[in-house]
Design a protein around this motif. Structure first.
Motif, PDB file in Angstrom:
ATOM      1  N   GLU A 187      90.292 -79.490  14.795  1.00 21.59           N
ATOM      2  CA  GLU A 187      91.386 -78.646  15.280  1.00 21.59           C
ATOM      3  C   GLU A 187      91.875 -77.707  14.183  1.00 21.59           C
ATOM      4  OE1 GLU A 187      94.081 -81.660  16.665  1.00 21.59           O
ATOM      5  OE2 GLU A 187      93.232 -81.640  18.695  1.00 21.59           O
ATOM      6  N   GLU A 188      91.980 -78.217  12.945  1.00 25.00           N
ATOM      7  CA  GLU A 188      92.387 -77.373  11.817  1.00 25.00           C
ATOM      8  C   GLU A 188      91.349 -76.286  11.563  1.00 25.00           C
ATOM      9  OE1 GLU A 188      92.913 -80.137   8.629  1.00 25.00           O
ATOM     10  OE2 GLU A 188      94.755 -80.984   9.490  1.00 25.00           O
ATOM     11  N   ARG A 189      90.100 -76.655  11.627  1.00 25.72           N
ATOM     12  CA  ARG A 189      89.016 -75.679  11.427  1.00 25.72           C
ATOM     13  C   ARG A 189      89.064 -74.604  12.503  1.00 25.72           C
ATOM     14  NH1 ARG A 189      83.471 -75.337  13.127  1.00 25.72           N
ATOM     15  NH2 ARG A 189      82.262 -74.199  11.582  1.00 25.72           N
ATOM     16  N   THR A 190      89.264 -75.018  13.742  1.00 22.25           N
ATOM     17  CA  THR A 190      89.345 -74.066  14.843  1.00 22.25           C
ATOM     18  C   THR A 190      90.538 -73.136  14.666  1.00 22.25           C
ATOM     19  OG1 THR A 190      88.249 -75.597  16.346  1.00 22.25           O
ATOM     20  CG2 THR A 190      89.556 -73.841  17.353  1.00 22.25           C
ATOM     21  N   ALA A 191      91.682 -73.680  14.272  1.00 20.70           N
ATOM     22  CA  ALA A 191      92.879 -72.862  14.050  1.00 20.70           C
ATOM     23  C   ALA A 191      92.642 -71.859  12.924  1.00 20.70           C
ATOM     24  CB  ALA A 191      94.072 -73.748  13.741  1.00 20.70           C
ATOM     25  N   ARG A 192      91.980 -72.296  11.854  1.00 27.16           N
ATOM     26  CA  ARG A 192      91.692 -71.411  10.727  1.00 27.16           C
ATOM     27  C   ARG A 192      90.751 -70.282  11.145  1.00 27.16           C
ATOM     28  NH1 ARG A 192      90.426 -75.226   7.671  1.00 27.16           N
ATOM     29  NH2 ARG A 192      88.179 -75.139   7.879  1.00 27.16           N
ATOM     30  N   ASP A 196      79.266 -82.274  10.264  1.00 26.85           N
ATOM     31  CA  ASP A 196      79.454 -82.406   8.822  1.00 26.85           C
ATOM     32  C   ASP A 196      80.364 -83.571   8.458  1.00 26.85           C
ATOM     33  OD1 ASP A 196      81.735 -81.345   9.837  1.00 26.85           O
ATOM     34  OD2 ASP A 196      81.900 -79.697   8.402  1.00 26.85           O
ATOM     35  N   GLY A 197      80.565 -84.504   9.363  1.00 24.24           N
ATOM     36  CA  GLY A 197      81.416 -85.647   9.067  1.00 24.24           C
ATOM     37  C   GLY A 197      80.955 -86.846   9.844  1.00 24.24           C
ATOM     38  N   ASP A 198      81.643 -87.955   9.631  1.00 17.14           N
ATOM     39  CA  ASP A 198      81.286 -89.139  10.405  1.00 17.14           C
ATOM     40  C   ASP A 198      82.461 -89.509  11.300  1.00 17.14           C
ATOM     41  OD1 ASP A 198      83.049 -91.173   9.233  1.00 17.14           O
ATOM     42  OD2 ASP A 198      81.858 -90.864   7.423  1.00 17.14           O
ATOM     43  N   LEU A 199      82.196 -90.392  12.227  1.00 19.00           N
ATOM     44  CA  LEU A 199      83.211 -90.766  13.214  1.00 19.00           C
ATOM     45  C   LEU A 199      83.789 -92.151  12.951  1.00 19.00           C
ATOM     46  CD1 LEU A 199      81.726 -89.321  16.521  1.00 19.00           C
ATOM     47  CD2 LEU A 199      83.521 -88.398  15.080  1.00 19.00           C
ATOM     48  N   THR A 200      83.851 -92.546  11.671  1.00 19.41           N
ATOM     49  CA  THR A 200      84.500 -93.833  11.391  1.00 19.41           C
ATOM     50  C   THR A 200      85.980 -93.732  11.705  1.00 19.41           C
ATOM     51  OG1 THR A 200      84.796 -93.196   9.077  1.00 19.41           O
ATOM     52  CG2 THR A 200      82.848 -94.551   9.626  1.00 19.41           C
ATOM     53  N   ASP A 201      86.528 -92.524  11.619  1.00 16.82           N
ATOM     54  CA  ASP A 201      87.928 -92.272  11.979  1.00 16.82           C
ATOM     55  C   ASP A 201      87.950 -91.089  12.940  1.00 16.82           C
ATOM     56  OD1 ASP A 201      90.606 -91.763  12.209  1.00 16.82           O
ATOM     57  OD2 ASP A 201      90.996 -91.700  10.046  1.00 16.82           O
ATOM     58  N   PRO A 202      87.758 -91.342  14.232  1.00 11.44           N
ATOM     59  CA  PRO A 202      87.684 -90.244  15.207  1.00 11.44           C
ATOM     60  C   PRO A 202      88.937 -89.372  15.239  1.00 11.44           C
ATOM     61  CG  PRO A 202      87.072 -92.332  16.225  1.00 11.44           C
ATOM     62  CD  PRO A 202      87.558 -92.639  14.857  1.00 11.44           C
ATOM     63  N   ASP A 203      90.102 -89.962  15.007  1.00 11.47           N
ATOM     64  CA  ASP A 203      91.330 -89.164  15.007  1.00 11.47           C
ATOM     65  C   ASP A 203      91.335 -88.167  13.853  1.00 11.47           C
ATOM     66  OD1 ASP A 203      92.364 -90.400  17.278  1.00 11.47           O
ATOM     67  OD2 ASP A 203      93.309 -92.011  16.099  1.00 11.47           O
ATOM     68  N   ARG A 204      90.897 -88.610  12.702  1.00 13.24           N
ATOM     69  CA  ARG A 204      90.814 -87.707  11.547  1.00 13.24           C
ATOM     70  C   ARG A 204      89.798 -86.603  11.815  1.00 13.24           C
ATOM     71  NH1 ARG A 204      88.124 -89.492   6.170  1.00 13.24           N
ATOM     72  NH2 ARG A 204      87.197 -87.493   5.836  1.00 13.24           N
ATOM     73  N   TRP A 205      88.653 -86.986  12.341  1.00  9.04           N
ATOM     74  CA  TRP A 205      87.620 -85.995  12.650  1.00  9.04           C
ATOM     75  C   TRP A 205      88.157 -84.949  13.626  1.00  9.04           C
ATOM     76  CZ3 TRP A 205      85.183 -84.377  17.088  1.00  9.04           C
ATOM     77  CH2 TRP A 205      84.082 -83.544  16.894  1.00  9.04           C
TER      78      TRP A 205
END
Length: 128
Positions: A21-26, A7-16
């Motif tokens: 990680e936030e999604r997994t934690a949630r 559901d996202g792009d990898l223009t910023d792999p660190d952000r992705w």
């Protein structure tokens, strides 16, 4: 060059990666909360004549049976019917509670919820 993934792009792999990680934690926290709620859930139901009460967990495991003094006036067949009546009512309510807890985790319209619902016995209409 931009690579799309999920559901996202990898223009910023660190952000992705942070977002994943936030999604997994949630999701982990939500699963833990659901597990805690399920473990703490017990449902008690009583027969219409108040002679028998049963307590079950969300899976329908019988945790306790209590007989009122009224139960001593019943035949074995009547007492058995009252136990099954109370047990059926407790299981139906426990199943509904389990579905409520799980819907918060997997969603009402998910295939996981459809599977959970398919494993439950049909709810019989109460006749009085």
């Amino acid at each position: 060059m931009t690579f799309a993934f999920g559901d996202g792009d990898l223009t910023d792999p660190d952000r992705w990666l942070r977002e994943q990680e936030e999604r997994t934690a949630r999701l982990t926290a939500e699963a833990g909360r659901a597990q805690h709620e399920l473990a703490a859930t017990q449902v008690t139901a009583t027969s219409r004549d108040q002679s028998v009460s049963v307590t079950v967990n969300p899976s329908g495991v019988l945790l306790g049976v209590r007989f009122s003094p009224r139960a001593t006036e019943l035949t074995a067949a009547q007492l058995s019917a009252r136990v099954m009546e109370a047990y059926g009512a407790a299981c139906a309510e426990a199943s509904q509670r389990m579905l409520e807890i799980m819907s918060g985790l997997v969603g009402d319209d998910s295939s996981a919820m459809a599977f959970l619902k398919s494993t439950l016995p049909p709810v019989e209409e109460e006749t009085r």
